[in-house]
Design a protein around this motif. Structure first.
Motif, PDB file in Angstrom:
ATOM      1  N   ASN A  30       0.828  -1.329   0.017  1.00 34.85           N
ATOM      2  CA  ASN A  30      -0.039   0.087   0.048  1.00 34.85           C
ATOM      3  C   ASN A  30       0.858   1.191   0.114  1.00 34.85           C
ATOM      4  O   ASN A  30       1.173   1.687   0.789  1.00 34.85           O
ATOM      5  N   LYS A  31       1.266   1.803  -1.222  1.00 34.91           N
ATOM      6  CA  LYS A  31       2.062   2.943  -1.238  1.00 34.91           C
ATOM      7  C   LYS A  31       1.484   4.124  -0.801  1.00 34.91           C
ATOM      8  O   LYS A  31       2.155   5.059  -0.434  1.00 34.91           O
ATOM      9  N   ARG A  32       0.036   4.229  -1.060  1.00 28.74           N
ATOM     10  CA  ARG A  32      -0.531   5.532  -0.528  1.00 28.74           C
ATOM     11  C   ARG A  32      -0.393   5.552   0.810  1.00 28.74           C
ATOM     12  O   ARG A  32      -0.330   6.777   1.139  1.00 28.74           O
ATOM     13  N   ASP A  33      -0.766   4.719   1.978  1.00 33.99           N
ATOM     14  CA  ASP A  33      -0.614   5.017   3.151  1.00 33.99           C
ATOM     15  C   ASP A  33       0.838   4.354   3.806  1.00 33.99           C
ATOM     16  O   ASP A  33       0.944   4.314   4.884  1.00 33.99           O
ATOM     17  N   GLY A  34       1.518   4.027   3.001  1.00 30.03           N
ATOM     18  CA  GLY A  34       2.961   3.377   3.587  1.00 30.03           C
ATOM     19  C   GLY A  34       3.903   4.418   3.732  1.00 30.03           C
ATOM     20  O   GLY A  34       3.763   5.637   3.425  1.00 30.03           O
ATOM     21  N   LYS A  35       4.813   4.318   4.559  1.00 29.90           N
ATOM     22  CA  LYS A  35       6.077   5.185   5.142  1.00 29.90           C
ATOM     23  C   LYS A  35       7.172   5.078   4.046  1.00 29.90           C
ATOM     24  O   LYS A  35       7.504   6.082   3.484  1.00 29.90           O
ATOM     25  N   ILE A  36       7.543   3.896   3.939  1.00 31.18           N
ATOM     26  CA  ILE A  36       8.620   3.798   3.012  1.00 31.18           C
ATOM     27  C   ILE A  36       8.313   2.957   1.665  1.00 31.18           C
ATOM     28  O   ILE A  36       8.603   3.885   0.834  1.00 31.18           O
ATOM     29  N   SER A  37       8.014   1.936   1.819  1.00 33.82           N
ATOM     30  CA  SER A  37       7.516   1.182   0.395  1.00 33.82           C
ATOM     31  C   SER A  37       6.297   0.379   0.454  1.00 33.82           C
ATOM     32  O   SER A  37       5.895   0.122  -0.346  1.00 33.82           O
ATOM     33  N   GLY A  38       5.270   0.570   1.676  1.00 35.71           N
ATOM     34  CA  GLY A  38       4.058   0.301   1.738  1.00 35.71           C
ATOM     35  C   GLY A  38       3.945  -1.364   2.179  1.00 35.71           C
ATOM     36  O   GLY A  38       2.801  -1.849   2.094  1.00 35.71           O
ATOM     37  N   VAL A  39       5.099  -1.834   2.609  1.00 36.55           N
ATOM     38  CA  VAL A  39       4.908  -3.369   2.887  1.00 36.55           C
ATOM     39  C   VAL A  39       4.025  -3.605   4.322  1.00 36.55           C
ATOM     40  O   VAL A  39       3.035  -4.240   4.143  1.00 36.55           O
ATOM     41  N   CYS A  40       4.561  -2.687   5.342  1.00 37.52           N
ATOM     42  CA  CYS A  40       3.535  -2.861   6.327  1.00 37.52           C
ATOM     43  C   CYS A  40       2.268  -2.441   6.325  1.00 37.52           C
ATOM     44  O   CYS A  40       1.413  -3.082   6.828  1.00 37.52           O
ATOM     45  N   ALA A  41       2.004  -1.464   5.686  1.00 36.79           N
ATOM     46  CA  ALA A  41       0.542  -0.884   5.350  1.00 36.79           C
ATOM     47  C   ALA A  41      -0.242  -1.839   4.534  1.00 36.79           C
ATOM     48  O   ALA A  41      -1.610  -2.313   4.864  1.00 36.79           O
ATOM     49  N   GLY A  42       0.539  -2.443   3.492  1.00 40.36           N
ATOM     50  CA  GLY A  42      -0.268  -3.558   2.840  1.00 40.36           C
ATOM     51  C   GLY A  42      -0.563  -4.871   3.619  1.00 40.36           C
ATOM     52  O   GLY A  42      -1.543  -5.437   3.363  1.00 40.36           O
ATOM     53  N   LEU A  43       0.301  -5.148   4.404  1.00 36.74           N
ATOM     54  CA  LEU A  43       0.028  -6.341   5.280  1.00 36.74           C
ATOM     55  C   LEU A  43      -1.154  -5.921   6.316  1.00 36.74           C
ATOM     56  O   LEU A  43      -1.737  -6.848   6.593  1.00 36.74           O
ATOM     57  N   ALA A  44      -1.169  -4.786   6.913  1.00 36.95           N
ATOM     58  CA  ALA A  44      -2.228  -4.299   7.856  1.00 36.95           C
ATOM     59  C   ALA A  44      -3.433  -4.434   7.037  1.00 36.95           C
ATOM     60  O   ALA A  44      -4.407  -4.671   7.739  1.00 36.95           O
ATOM     61  N   ASP A  45      -3.599  -3.765   5.903  1.00 38.44           N
ATOM     62  CA  ASP A  45      -4.582  -3.911   5.076  1.00 38.44           C
ATOM     63  C   ASP A  45      -5.133  -5.147   4.843  1.00 38.44           C
ATOM     64  O   ASP A  45      -6.478  -5.625   4.902  1.00 38.44           O
ATOM     65  N   HIS A  46      -4.195  -6.133   4.507  1.00 33.51           N
ATOM     66  CA  HIS A  46      -4.632  -7.461   4.413  1.00 33.51           C
ATOM     67  C   HIS A  46      -5.033  -8.086   5.660  1.00 33.51           C
ATOM     68  O   HIS A  46      -6.055  -9.018   5.491  1.00 33.51           O
ATOM     69  N   LEU A  47      -4.435  -8.045   6.703  1.00 38.68           N
ATOM     70  CA  LEU A  47      -4.888  -8.552   7.809  1.00 38.68           C
ATOM     71  C   LEU A  47      -6.104  -7.778   8.690  1.00 38.68           C
ATOM     72  O   LEU A  47      -6.446  -8.204   9.570  1.00 38.68           O
TER      73      LEU A  47
END
Length: 156
Positions: A30-47
């Motif tokens: 999730n690049k839009r809500d991510g801080k660096i590359s969006g990996v943590c935000a993408g995992l958070a969205d997924h979970l």
């Protein structure tokens, strides 16, 4: 040798198509809500949890396992594609909530033995209802009720 190269190209195309589809589990960066590359935000969205929780867990894990988490983050950048702008999520029916929800890594909310027990209970209830209907339809009471219904229709 040529068949190995062809097989590699075929596997690579399959992997990239799978990556672009979010591995059919709506797993994207999730690049839009991510801080660096969006990996943590993408995992958070997924979970389906807040982004800050995943970020705190990631930072805590850096202190516990060190550089392994940095490599895991880099692997996430490589393995997860950015969420497309025009994205239609894959959904599945959630029996507990009686509605559709996005697919996630955790396919089922309950363990298999409990799901099997619930399925057996539903099947037993259905079979008992069918048995009671069969008993009623094959009984003399059904014929008597039908004759009374016919009299009521004819009497009006």
């Amino acid at each position: 040798m040529a068949t190995n190269k062809h097989k590699f190209n075929e596997n690579y195309r399959g992997w990239t198509a799978n990556k672009k589809s979010g591995y059919n589990r709506n797993l994207f960066r999730n690049k839009r809500d991510g801080k660096i590359s969006g990996v943590c935000a993408g995992l958070a969205d997924h979970l389906c949890i807040d982004h800050w929780i995943v970020r705190i867990v990631f930072i805590a894990m850096i202190f516990v396992v060190g550089p392994v988490m940095i490599w895991a983050y880099i692997a996430g950048i490589i393995l997860l594609s950015k969420r497309p702008v025009e994205f239609e999520p894959n959904v599945e029916y959630d029996e507990d909530r009686k509605r559709y929800r996005e697919k996630t890594i955790f396919k089922h909310s309950k363990p298999a033995p409990e799901r099997l027990r619930l399925a057996r209970e539903k099947m037993d209830k259905t079979l008992s209802r069918i048995e009671s209907m069969e008993r009623y339809v094959t009984s003399s009471r059904y014929d008597l009720d039908r004759q009374f219904a016919d009299l009521e229709k004819g009497g009006n």
